[in-house]
Each structure stands twice: as structure tokens, then as C-alpha cells.
Design a protein around this motif. Structure first.
Motif, PDB file in Angstrom:
ATOM      1  N   LYS A 158     -34.348 -31.463 -31.460  1.00 38.03           N
ATOM      2  CA  LYS A 158     -34.984 -30.795 -30.584  1.00 38.03           C
ATOM      3  C   LYS A 158     -35.780 -29.421 -31.189  1.00 38.03           C
ATOM      4  O   LYS A 158     -36.662 -28.920 -30.774  1.00 38.03           O
ATOM      5  CB  LYS A 158     -33.676 -30.146 -29.617  1.00 38.03           C
ATOM      6  N   LEU A 159     -34.908 -29.163 -32.449  1.00 39.97           N
ATOM      7  CA  LEU A 159     -35.620 -27.741 -32.882  1.00 39.97           C
ATOM      8  C   LEU A 159     -37.042 -28.195 -33.609  1.00 39.97           C
ATOM      9  O   LEU A 159     -37.843 -27.518 -33.610  1.00 39.97           O
ATOM     10  CB  LEU A 159     -34.819 -27.302 -34.068  1.00 39.97           C
ATOM     11  N   ALA A 160     -37.040 -29.480 -34.143  1.00 35.53           N
ATOM     12  CA  ALA A 160     -38.553 -29.786 -34.641  1.00 35.53           C
ATOM     13  C   ALA A 160     -39.525 -30.260 -33.631  1.00 35.53           C
ATOM     14  O   ALA A 160     -40.398 -29.693 -33.814  1.00 35.53           O
ATOM     15  CB  ALA A 160     -38.292 -31.183 -35.177  1.00 35.53           C
ATOM     16  N   ILE A 161     -39.050 -30.565 -32.497  1.00 28.78           N
ATOM     17  CA  ILE A 161     -40.085 -30.501 -31.338  1.00 28.78           C
ATOM     18  C   ILE A 161     -40.452 -29.137 -30.857  1.00 28.78           C
ATOM     19  O   ILE A 161     -41.785 -29.075 -30.703  1.00 28.78           O
ATOM     20  CB  ILE A 161     -39.301 -31.373 -30.043  1.00 28.78           C
ATOM     21  N   SER A 162     -39.658 -28.456 -30.719  1.00 27.48           N
ATOM     22  CA  SER A 162     -40.020 -27.058 -30.174  1.00 27.48           C
ATOM     23  C   SER A 162     -40.720 -26.284 -31.256  1.00 27.48           C
ATOM     24  O   SER A 162     -41.577 -25.496 -31.039  1.00 27.48           O
ATOM     25  CB  SER A 162     -38.779 -26.148 -29.601  1.00 27.48           C
TER      26      SER A 162
END
Length: 639
Positions: free
Chosen positions: A515-519
Motif C-alpha cells: 500500500k505504501l509503495a502504491i501511494s
């Protein structure tokens, strides 16, 4: 049996014939091919020492032993040489040989063998110290020379400290504490009054630290436990009521040795754990040997004078320039002096000192290394865990956010090795309190400690509570723009992920990293985006060495890596090359697995880290310009 025969012969025939008939036998076999024969020679030099002419003892025999110490390859032989040297030192009476004895002591301490070094501390050093005391050189040469050597090691160590060499010198200094104390007692103003009369009180079992050998026991050096007991009573009485006027040997300790040592301590690099530990042990032994009154009236005041931690010192303006609080003086005073005695008032003093240091350093925005070193050294002993938690609770409820922030960071240092019940009852509630602090900086500072709990604890309920707290940091809308919080969480995931419970890693760490990589792909500010990307790269590199199931690989690990590659294409092409090869390797493994007959969700990470993969991956890392600094610890997560 051979030695017993030789000694019986020597007693019978006298020094001249021993020199003429027995000594050549030793001399001729000094380089014998069998170590047993050389061992016999080394032992014979000591056993025959009392029966030889004194000039031969301090010339030929000493030279033979010196040659064997420097040239013999066998540890057992060199160990026997050291013991024989101890006997020679007890009989030698030629003052010109003192410097040769000193050099022998230094080369013995530098010996590669642990056996030889132990024998040096147990036998040679006490014997040499006794002779040095007789010559009046203990305070004028032996201890000062070791001290100036220590200072030189520290000076030379600005570009890399030789910790081993420092340890050898400090351990020698430590072995000289009993003879130094014996010298102080024997030359005290009351020494002539010390007569054995009537019932002599027992010396408390804990009065002295445990000696390394009987020769280092103060009672052995003084002559008997009874004589020592009488002297100790007079010593305490003198310190308490009469003072030190005219007591030259004690005044040397107070006015020369202590100031010199305390000044030296200020020059140590506070981040060198072993160096802080060695100095701390030295002060602890010195204080325990010289006793409680001496520690309270002579040692503590000198440290307090330098640290200047009085009530008004917590006023920030007064301490902003107080650089001494960032030095190793702090942990060495806390762990070497304030832990010597364990009464209620001693513990209070230690707690108060640590609270003051924590407050002062925090309020003056100073580095926290000296406080950290104190916590690490004390935290290694479970007996101090409660006390450290008392100090930290003071920080948790402090009015200043700076102090609360420091307290949050310190928890991480003491959780390892702590009893799980204590973590559950005292650490977790304190961290939960801090994690809802009004200041975001305080909340963020709790993350590394929460991570360390996930890595070290097995209790399911406690793990769930910590996981919920970390989840709230990630999911609560108020944290969405908290860049430094995200950096801290990713850094913590990278550090604890490989060692944490697999379920926590699979269900929590990997999906959240994804999720952090997507954001991060949506982050408009390049500097922030690169910050997060580099932390993600570190975390994924560490986690790529773990067992990851095929499902997780396809759903979270690979998609996360691809998002990260998108960032790196834009921001750091050299990282992108490595990510490309990581992604290719992972995809290859997934394809291979799918092509084979379906297996259970057995981890594909076993093959992921196969030798060829690892070699290629590490080679790629080697090409990366920043890899040295960034990736030095990737494959060393498990301590």
C-alpha cells in the motif's frame, strides 16, 4: 615427578651445582621438537628459581623465559613460562631488571592465547605488582605508564579504535586495584596501630569484588584476613572522622589517579559499547575495593563537579553548552560508580541522575548517545529493568514533548532481553500512552519500540495489541500526510520483518508495504518520494531473504516491487536496474512453480534465495554506487 626430583636434588646440593649441572639440561632443551619437553623446561625454570644463585636467576633464567615467551608456538608452554616468570618476580632483587619485567608483562598481555592472558592476570601480574610495590614504583611508574598508554590508544583511535588493545590495558589496570588498595592500607597513618587483639570481626562476604585468583585477593597481599579486617576498621574510621592529611598513597589516588581517569573517560567515543563497558567495570571494581565511604566522599564528588547536574542545571540556558553530558562520562558514572552499592538511596541517586540527563539532553536538543549507552549497559542486567522503567515513566509523563520523545526512543533499547510480563505490564501501556500524545513527533518516536516488541515477544495478545497500534498509524486519516511517520514505519518493517513472526510478516508487513509503495507513486514532491522509495528499497531487500508464499508473492511482493521500480525509474536509475533483476527473478520462480505440478503453498522463497540468485543479486548490489552505506546491514538483520 621429574620436577620433584630436580627440586630435591637442588635442595641437597646447593646453588653452585644446580647452576653447573641442572641448568644446562634446561638450556639445551629450550628448542626441543616435543612441546612436552619444552613445557618441562618452562616449569623447571620456576621450580628451581629459589635454589639458583641470585645473579643467574635475574639474568640467564629470565632470558630463557623471555625467549620462550616470544618464540614458542605452543600455548601450554607459554602459559607455563608466565607462571614461572611469576615465581622469578617473587625472588628477583635487582632493580635494574624492573623495565625488563614491565616489557615482559606487556608482551604477555598481548599474547594471542586466552590461556596465557589468564595466567598473566592470575599469576604474573600480582607477582610483578608485589615487586613493583617493593621498589616504590606502583604509583610512580606502573599505573601511570598503563594510563598514558590508554590515552595514546584513544588518541590514535580517532580513525578507528583498537578495542582489543584498550581492553588488555584496562584489564591490567583492573588487576592492579587490589595491590594498590593494599599499598594504601599498609602506608596509612593508622598502620602502626593495626594490632591483632582479641576477637576480630568477620569481613563481609560482599565487601570486595571476587578476585581473579587467590594472588589478587587483598587478604593474601596484606597477609591474612584477620590483619585485613583490623586495617579495614581503622580505614573506614580514618576516612569518616580523621580525613586524609599526610596519607600520601591515598592522596595520590584522589588527586592524581581519579582526575586523570575521569579526564580520560571524557575522551572516549560514547558509541563504542565495549570501551564504555571496560571503563565502567574498572570504576566499579575501584569503588567496590576502596569502599563505600571512599566512593561517596572521593569519587562521586569529582564526577558531579564535572557533570554539574544540580537542580538549577535543568534550566536549558545553563546546559546548552554543557557538552560533557553527551560524553562517555555519563554512562561510566551511571554504570560504573552509581551501581556499586544497591541500597535504596543508591538506586534513588541513579534514577535521579538518569532522569536529569534525559531531561537536560532533550531540552537542549543534544545528541542522546550518552543516555543510550547508559541504558544499553544497564539493560544488559535484568536486575536494572525495573529501575530503567521508572526513569522512562518519568519521561512518559513529562510536560515537555522533547522529553517524552526521548523516553519513547529509549524503550526500543531495553525491550530486548526483557521479561515478557514486564513488557506487557509496564512497556506496552507506556508506549500506548505515548502513541496517543498530542505531539505527532512523540507518536512517531514510539514506532521503533513497537517494532522491537513484534520481533522479540511471543505472547499472542500482546502482539495483537501492538499490531492494532501500528495499523492505526497506517490507516487513520490524520496520519496520511505524515511523511516522517511513514519513513519510520517502513524503516521499522525492514528491520524487524525478517525476524518477526511469519504470520505478522505475511498478513501485515507485506500488504502494508505494498500500500505504501502504491501511494508513493502519487507523491508529487520528489524529495519526499525518494526518501520513501529508498526506505522501501531497503525493506524489500531485507524481506527478499525471507520465506514468502506464492500467493503473497503474486498479490503483494511483486506488485510492491513494480510500484517501487516506477519511482526509481523517475528518481534513481541505478536502483531501478537492481529492482528490474529482482522482479525478473521473482517472476521466473513463480512461472517455474506454476509450470510444475501444483504444490501446496510451500514457500518459493527457498528457491528465491538459491545460491545463483543470491550471487547475481549481490553482484548487482555491488554495482550500486550507494550500496555500501545503504545495504551494509541488509543481510545481517539477525543479531
Amino acid at each position: 615427578m621429574i620436577l620433584t626430583g630436580c627440586v630435591a636434588f637442588a635442595r641437597h646440593v646447593g646453588p653452585t651445582r644446580v647452576e653447573a649441572e641442572l641448568l644446562p639440561q634446561c638450556w639445551e632443551q629450550i628448542n626441543h621438537k616435543y612441546p612436552e619437553r619444552r613445557l618441562l623446561v618452562a616449569e623447571a625454570c620456576g621450580a628451581l628459581a629459589p635454589y639458583l644463585p641470585k645473579e643467574i636467576r635475574s639474568s640467564l633464567v629470565l632470558s630463557m623465559l623471555q625467549q620462550m615467551l616470544t618464540e614458542d608456538k605452543a600455548d601450554l608452554v607459554r602459559e607455563a613460562v608466565i607462571k614461572s616468570l611469576g615465581i622469578i618476580m617473587a625472588y628477583i632483587d635487582d632493580p635494574d631488571k624492573y623495565l625488563q619485567g614491565f616489557e615482559l608483562q606487556m608482551s604477555a598481555l598481548n599474547d594471542p592465547s586466552e590461556r596465557v592472558i589468564n595466567a598473566t592476570h592470575q599469576v604474573f601480574l600480582p607477582a610483578f605488582a608485589a615487586w613493583t610495590t617493593e621498589l616504590g614504583k606502583l604509583q610512580s611508574h606502573l599505573i601511570p605508564t598503563l594510563l598514558s598508554n590508554i590515552e595514546k590508544i584513544l588518541r590514535d583511535g580517532e580513525h578507528g579504535l583498537d578495542e582489543h588493545k584498550l581492553h588488555l590495558h584496562l584489564s591490567a589496570m583492573q588487576s592492579l586495584i587490589p595491590p594498590l588498595f593494599a599499598l594504601v592500607l599498609k602506608n596509612a597513618p593508622f598502620a602502626s596501630k593495626a594490632k591483632l587483639q582479641g576477637e576480630v570481626p568477620q569481613i563481609e562476604v560482599t565487601r570486595f569484588p571476587r578476585p581473579a585468583s587467590p594472588l589478587q585477593d587483598v587478604a593474601t597481599i596484606i597477609g591474612s584476613r584477620e590483619q585485613l579486617s583490623v586495617l579495614l576498621q581503622l580505614y573506614d574510621n580514618q576516612l569518616e572522622h580523621e580525613g586524609t592529611t599526610g596519607w600520601e598513597n591515598l592522596l595520590w589516588v584522589v588527586n592524581q589517579l581519579l582526575p586523570h581517569l575521569i579526564e580520560t573517560v571524557g575522551k572516549i567515543n560514547v558509541t563504542s559499547t565495549s570501551c564504555v563497558h571496560d571503563f565502567s567495570r574498572y570504576f566499579w571494581r575501584l569503588c567496590r575495593t576502596f569502599g563505600k565511604i571512599f566512593t561517596n566522599t572521593k569519587v562521586k564528588p569529582q564526577f558531579q563537579e564535572i557533570l554539574r547536574l544540580s537542580e538549577e542545571a535543568v534550566d536549558v540556558s545553563a546546559t546548552a553548552g554543557n557538552g560533557v553530558l553527551t560524553k562517555a562520562t555519563v554512562p561510566i558514572y551511571a554504570t560504573g560508580v552509581l551501581t556499586c552499592y544497591n541500597q535504596e538511596e543508591d538506586r534513588k541517586l541513579l534514577v535521579g541522575f538518569l532522569e536529569d540527563v534525559m531531561t537536560t539532553l532533550s531540552l537542549s536538543h543534544a545528541p542522546l548517545d550518552s543516555l543510550k549507552a547508559s541504558f544499553v549497559e544497564l539493560g544488559a542486567n535484568p536486575a536494572y529493568h525495573e529501575l530503567l522503567l521508572t526513569v522512562l515513566w518519568y519521561g512518559v509523563v513529562h510536560t515537555s514533548a522533547l522529553v517524552r520523545c526521548t523516553a519513547a526512543r529509549m524503550f526500543e533499547l531495553i525491550v530486548r532481553g526483557m521479561n515478557e510480563a514486564l513488557i506487557d505490564k509496564r512497556v506496552a501501556p507506556a508506549l500506548v500512552t505515548l502513541s496517543s500524545d498530542l505531539e505527532f513527533s512523540v507518536r512517531i518516536a514510539t514506532i521503533p519500540a513497537f517494532g522491537t516488541i513484534m520481533e522479540t515477544v511471543t505472547q499472542r495478545e500482546l502482539l495483537e495489541r501492538v499490531k492494532m497500534q501500528l495499523a492505526s498509524f497506517l490507516e487513520d486519516p490524520q496520519y496520511h500526510d505524515q511523511h516522517s511517520l511513514h519513513v519510520e514505519i517502513i524503516k521499522t518493517f525492514g528491520r524487524v520483518g525478517p525476524n518477526a513472526e511469519p504470520r505478522f510478516r505475511d498478513e501485515f508487513v507485506l500488504p502494508n508495504l505494498h500500500k505504501l509503495a502504491i501511494s508513493n507513486n502519487q507523491q508529487a514532491i520528489d524529495t519526499k518520494r525518494l526518501d520513501i522509495a529508498i526506505q522501501l528499497f531497503e525493506a524489500y531487500s531485507a524481506l527478499s531473504c525471507c520465506f514468502i508464499s506464492e500467493e503473497l508473492m503474486v498479490c503483494h511482493f511483486l506488485p510492491g516491487l513494480k510500484c517501487l521500480r516506477t519511482d526509481m525509474e523517475h528518481l534513481s536509475p541505478e536502483h531501478e536496474v537492481i529492482l528490474g533483476s529482482m522482479i525478473k527473478e521473482c517472476e521466473q520462480k513463480v512461472e517455474n512453480r506454476t509450470a510444475q505440478e501444483p504444490q501446496s503453498s510451500m514457500s518459493i522463497a527457498a528457491s528465491l534465495v538459491s545460491e545463483d540468485t543470491k550471487t547475481r543479486f549481490l553482484n548487482k548490489m555491488g554495482q550500486l554506487s550507494t550500496s555500501g552505506a545503504m545495504l551494509a546491514n541488509v543481510f545481517q538483520r539477525k543479531k
